[in-house]
Write an enzyme that holds these catalytic residues in place. Structure first.
Site, PDB file in Angstrom:
ATOM      1  N   ASP A 156       0.835  -1.206   0.000  1.00  8.32           N
ATOM      2  CA  ASP A 156       0.000   0.000   0.000  1.00  8.32           C
ATOM      3  C   ASP A 156       0.867   1.252   0.000  1.00  8.32           C
ATOM      4  O   ASP A 156       1.937   1.271   0.609  1.00  8.32           O
ATOM      5  CB  ASP A 156      -0.898  -0.018   1.244  1.00  8.32           C
TER       6      ASP A 156
ATOM      7  N   HIS B 220       3.054   3.556  -8.986  1.00 11.67           N
ATOM      8  CA  HIS B 220       2.919   2.125  -9.294  1.00 11.67           C
ATOM      9  C   HIS B 220       4.193   1.580  -9.943  1.00 11.67           C
ATOM     10  O   HIS B 220       4.635   0.473  -9.625  1.00 11.67           O
ATOM     11  CB  HIS B 220       1.724   1.897 -10.216  1.00 11.67           C
TER      12      HIS B 220
ATOM     13  N   LEU C 135      11.525 -20.424  -4.218  1.00  7.87           N
ATOM     14  CA  LEU C 135      10.443 -19.599  -3.687  1.00  7.87           C
ATOM     15  C   LEU C 135       9.194 -19.710  -4.554  1.00  7.87           C
ATOM     16  O   LEU C 135       9.267 -19.634  -5.783  1.00  7.87           O
ATOM     17  CB  LEU C 135      10.898 -18.133  -3.630  1.00  7.87           C
TER      18      LEU C 135
END
Length: 249
Positions: free
Chosen positions: A28, A45, A139
């Site tokens: 956020d 962004h 991962l």
């Protein structure tokens, strides 16, 4: 203290034998980051992608098995059309550019959410990225796209209803419901990280974070670095996880 010294100091405090198995992140603050710099929201962004790359690389280097990023929520469709299009373009750009690096680091990409409702071009790029990283064993990086936890639970109940319809009866248990969630092949998150200081979970993995440790930082997502991730893990390892019991004390 230099940046390298600071990183080494934090890394030395992490017990690599007690890492959280699954870290979930609510990324956020991109818009506020851009606003503070008098830039358009899309600049925030785009800056956020750098933080994504750093967090993914750090988690992979440490040996964290699962990392889930809240990339685009069902509620995000309420944003201006222009911003949504730019977000989708950025997602496609990320998927195309990062495949080689994900493979180099042995990272397997996954995705959760109502993917079938995303633009066809995005679906195509997602499918390509999933296929090209599907054999990696390191991962597991999962992107939550067009995701909402309440919608996930609705979809899970629908699956249970289908089982009931076909079998005539079904034993509804927590384990059964968990097997109908998007995350059925992953462990529940141990650590939930949220940036920008907001104290809410924003319809993210509501079922799965029942016993997750929550770590909130005032840092806006584009400014989130590997040192922030180190600190989150250090704080996580200092907590006593009781799961409703009395703990060791």
């Amino acid at each position: 203290m230099t940046r390298e010294t600071g990183e080494a100091h934090l890394l030395a405090q992490i017990d690599l034998e007690r890492l959280p198995q699954h870290i979930a992140m609510i990324m956020d603050g991109n818009g506020r980051w851009a606003k503070k710099r008098h830039l358009p929201r899309i600049a925030g962004h785009r800056a956020g992608i750098r933080a994504v790359r750093q967090s993914v690389e750090t988690a992979a280097r440490l040996g964290v098995p699962y990392l889930t990023l809240y990339a685009f929520s069902l509620e995000n469709w309420k944003r201006p059309h222009t911003e949504i299009k730019l977000l989708m373009d950025l997602l496609r750009e990320y998927l195309k550019k990062e495949i080689a690096e994900l493979n180099r680091q042995n990272i397997r990409l996954g995705v959760i959410g109502r993917i079938e409702e995303l633009p066809k071009t995005v679906q195509k790029d997602l499918t390509n990225a999933l296929e090209k990283t599907g054999n990696n064993s390191g991962l597991r990086l999962t992107l939550a796209l067009n995701y909402g936890a309440r919608a996930e639970m609705v979809d899970a109940v629908r699956k249970l209803a289908e089982k009931l319809k076909s079998n005539g009866s079904v034993d509804i248990t927590e384990a059964m419901l968990s097997q109908c969630l998007y995350t059925r092949d992953m462990p529940d998150p141990d650590l939930l990280i949220r940036t920008s200081g907001e104290l809410r979970v924003s319809n993210f993995l509501l079922w799965q974070i029942a016993y997750a440790e929550i770590w909130v930082t005032e840092t806006l997502w584009p400014d989130f670095t590997q040192n922030d991730l180190f600190q989150a893990i250090i704080d996580y390892q200092k907590r006593e996880r009781r799961y409703g019991g009395l703990g060791l004390g």
